[in-house]
Motif scaffolding. Structure first.
Motif, PDB file in Angstrom:
ATOM      1  N   LYS A  87       0.686  -1.286   0.084  1.00 42.82           N
ATOM      2  CA  LYS A  87       0.054   0.044  -0.009  1.00 42.82           C
ATOM      3  C   LYS A  87       0.962   1.237   0.174  1.00 42.82           C
ATOM      4  O   LYS A  87       0.663   2.261  -0.593  1.00 42.82           O
ATOM      5  N   GLU A  88       2.133   1.362   0.613  1.00 39.33           N
ATOM      6  CA  GLU A  88       2.991   2.488   0.616  1.00 39.33           C
ATOM      7  C   GLU A  88       3.648   2.839  -0.885  1.00 39.33           C
ATOM      8  O   GLU A  88       4.102   3.962  -1.011  1.00 39.33           O
ATOM      9  N   TRP A  89       3.352   1.906  -1.653  1.00 39.29           N
ATOM     10  CA  TRP A  89       3.882   2.209  -2.933  1.00 39.29           C
ATOM     11  C   TRP A  89       2.839   3.348  -3.766  1.00 39.29           C
ATOM     12  O   TRP A  89       3.003   3.695  -4.758  1.00 39.29           O
ATOM     13  N   GLY A  90       1.548   3.439  -3.181  1.00 36.69           N
ATOM     14  CA  GLY A  90       0.628   4.325  -3.702  1.00 36.69           C
ATOM     15  C   GLY A  90      -0.524   3.551  -4.300  1.00 36.69           C
ATOM     16  O   GLY A  90      -0.400   2.392  -4.491  1.00 36.69           O
ATOM     17  N   ASN A 141      -2.716  -4.061   1.709  1.00 40.34           N
ATOM     18  CA  ASN A 141      -1.951  -4.352   0.584  1.00 40.34           C
ATOM     19  C   ASN A 141      -2.897  -4.796  -0.488  1.00 40.34           C
ATOM     20  O   ASN A 141      -4.141  -5.031  -0.217  1.00 40.34           O
TER      21      ASN A 141
END
Length: 433
Positions: A293-296, A313
Motif C-alpha cells: 500500500k505504501e507504493w501508492g 496491501n
C-alpha cells in the motif's frame, strides 16, 4: 516475471524477479522473409523423421524394419490411452502388418472412419485415380478403398507413399511412423505452435496471440496460492493454461519468459538476424504478487488487475507470457544462451546494444541439461486445464511443497528439476546482477 512498483501515476518496473527465502514463482509453415533463415518446408521424409523423434520422446515408440500387427496396434493404443479408446487390428499379433490395414487402423484412430464410409464408388475411384491402381472396378466399392480415398483426400497419406499403399505390401517403418504422426495431429496431441521464427507473418501471429490473451482467473487455484501470498509462504506465483503448452521435444526446446510484448517481437527478430529458425509457441501467463500500500494507488491498466487484501496491501495479477522455442538442432538450442547474454541481458544502466526491455536476470529454461545452465526445481499444483507454479532452488523445494500442503492438505504438488540460465540462478541466490 518482474515486480511492478507504482509511485503515484508512474510505473516503475523493477528489474528483480519475485522471490522469497523459499522460492521464486514463475510459473505453419510459410515462406521466410528475405535475409533470414529459410522457413522450413516439410516433405514427407522430413516429417517421418520429426514424427519419429516425437514418438520416441513422448511415448517411447519406435519401429524396427519389420512392423507387426501387434506392435502397430500397441502403438496406436498408447497414443489413444488418454481418450480411453482402443482399436484392434485384424490378424495375429506377430504377423507382418499390411499397408492398407495400417492405414485403415490409423483412419479410425484419427476419428475419420465415418467420413470414409460416405464415399460412393464413383467418388472413391476419382479420388484414387492419382494412385494409378491396377484394381478391378468392383474393388472400389470396398471399405478398404473408401478408407484409402478418405486418407488421400484428408492428407493422411501423401504422394510419397502412394506406391507402397497401392501394392499393399507389408508396411514400412516410415509409413507406420507417418501415420501415427498424423493420428497425433488429428487428436490434438502433437506440437502446438503459432509458426516459425522465419515465417513472414510471424509478427502478426504473435500480435494476435498476445492481443487475444487475457489475465488467467482459475479461482480454485488462486484461492490456495493467494492465501500463500498473504501468509508470506511465497512472494508470488504464475498461472498458466496447459492447453497452450507447446508439447515440444524436450531435447530441442526451451522456454523464455517476459512481460513486455515489444521485447517478444525483438527477440524473434534477434533470432532471425542470427540465422536461427525455431518453432514458436506463445503461452499466456499471469503473474501474481503482493503490491504494498505504501507504493501508492496501483492504478488501472489492461495489463494487470489488483485486489485489496485484509492488511491494506493488494494482490496484483499481471499479464505476461512465455515463448516456447523448438530449434532445428541441439547446436542452435545451445547458441540461444550466447545470443541472449550478448544482446538481451542487462549488465549496466542505460546499456547500449540491447533489445528493448532487456532484464538484469533474463529467465529461460530447459527440461534437458545444457552447458552453463544450473539445476533448480519447479513446484506446481493444477486444477483441470490450469496450473500454478513456483520455481525454487532445489534445497528449497520441500519448503514450497509444505507451504501448499499446509493450505490445502488434499492438493497434489508436482515437483521436478530442470535447467535455468546462469543469471537467473544467480538471482535465486541473492545476487542483484
Amino acid at each position: 516475471m518482474k515486480n511492478h512498483l507504482r509511485i503515484g501515476s508512474k510505473l516503475v518496473l523493477a528489474t528483480a524477479l519475485l522471490f522469497s527465502a523459499s522460492a521464486v514463482s514463475v510459473p505453419s509453415r510459410s515462406s521466410a522473409a528475405t535475409g533470414t533463415a529459410p522457413s522450413v518446408i516439410y516433405v514427407p521424409s522430413a516429417l517421418v523423421k520429426e514424427y519419429g523423434v516425437f514418438l520416441k520422446d513422448k511415448y517411447n515408440i519406435a519401429f524396427g524394419q519389420q512392423v507387426t500387427t501387434g506392435q502397430y496396434s500397441a502403438a496406436v493404443n498408447t497414443i489413444l490411452a488418454a481418450s480411453s479408446v482402443e482399436v484392434t487390428a485384424t490378424g495375429k499379433a506377430t504377423t507382418r502388418l499390411k499397408s492398407l490395414d495400417a492405414l485403415q487402423l490409423a483412419l479410425k484412430a484419427a476419428d475419420l472412419e465415418e467420413l470414409a464410409y460416405t464415399y460412393p464408388t464413383a467418388k472413391t475411384k476419382k479420388s484414387l485415380s492419382k494412385l494409378k491402381l491396377n484394381w478391378k472396378s468392383d474393388a472400389y466399392a470396398s471399405k478398404q478403398a473408401q478408407a484409402l480415398a478418405a486418407a488421400v483426400d484428408t492428407g493422411l497419406v501423401p504422394s510419397e507413399f502412394y506406391g507402397e499403399i497401392g501394392s499393399n505390401g507389408t508396411v514400412s517403418a516410415s509409413l507406420a511412423t507417418f501415420l501415427l504422426g498424423k493420428v497425433l495431429e488429428t487428436k490434438g496431441q502433437y506440437k502446438r505452435y503459432i509458426g516459425y521464427a522465419s515465417d513472414s507473418d510471424i509478427y502478426a501471429k504473435l500480435n494476435d496471440a498476445y492481443r487475444t490473451s487475457d489475465i488467467i482467473k482459475a479461482p480454485d487455484l488462486r484461492n490456495i496460492v493467494d492465501e500463500a501470498l498473504k501468509q508470506d509462504l511465497v512472494t508470488g506465483y504464475n498461472l498458466k493454461d496447459s492447453r497452450y503448452d507447446a508439447n515440444f521435444v524436450n531435447s530441442l526446446s526451451l522456454v523464455y519468459g517476459h512481460s513486455d510484448f515489444k521485447h517478444a517481437l525483438q527477440l524473434i527478430g534477434l533470432l532471425r538476424s542470427e540465422n536461427i529458425n525455431a518453432k514458436v509457441q506463445f503461452e499466456p501467463k499471469t503473474s501474481a504478487f503482493i503490491y504494498l500500500k505504501e507504493w501508492g494507488e496501483p492504478g488501472v491498466s489492461d495489463l494487470f488487475e489488483v485486489v485489496q487484501i485484509e492488511n491494506g496491501n493488494y494482490i496484483e495479477y499481471a499479464k505476461e507470457y512465455d515463448l516456447a522455442f523448438e530449434f532445428a538442432t541441439t547446436a542452435d538450442k545451445s547458441r540461444f544462451d550466447q545470443i541472449v547474454l550478448k544482446f538481451a541481458k542487462k549488465n549496466e544502466d542505460n546499456q547500449p546494444g540491447l533489445i528493448y526491455g532487456s532484464w538484469w536476470q533474463p529467465l529461460y529454461y530447459s527440461l534437458t541439461e545444457l552447458k552453463n545452465y544450473k539445476i533448480i526445481s519447479n513446484n506446481k499444483i493444477e486444477t483441470g486445464n490450469y496450473y500454478a507454479q513456483s520455481f525454487s532452488l532445489k534445497e528449497k523445494s520441500a519448503a514450497v511443497t509444505a507451504g501448499f500442503k499446509k493450505l490445502d492438505p488434499s492438493v497434489k504438488v508436482t515437483n521436478y528439476d530442470f535447467w535455468v540460465d546462469g543469471p537467473f540462478f544467480n538471482y535465486l541466490n541473492g545476487e542483484s546482477k
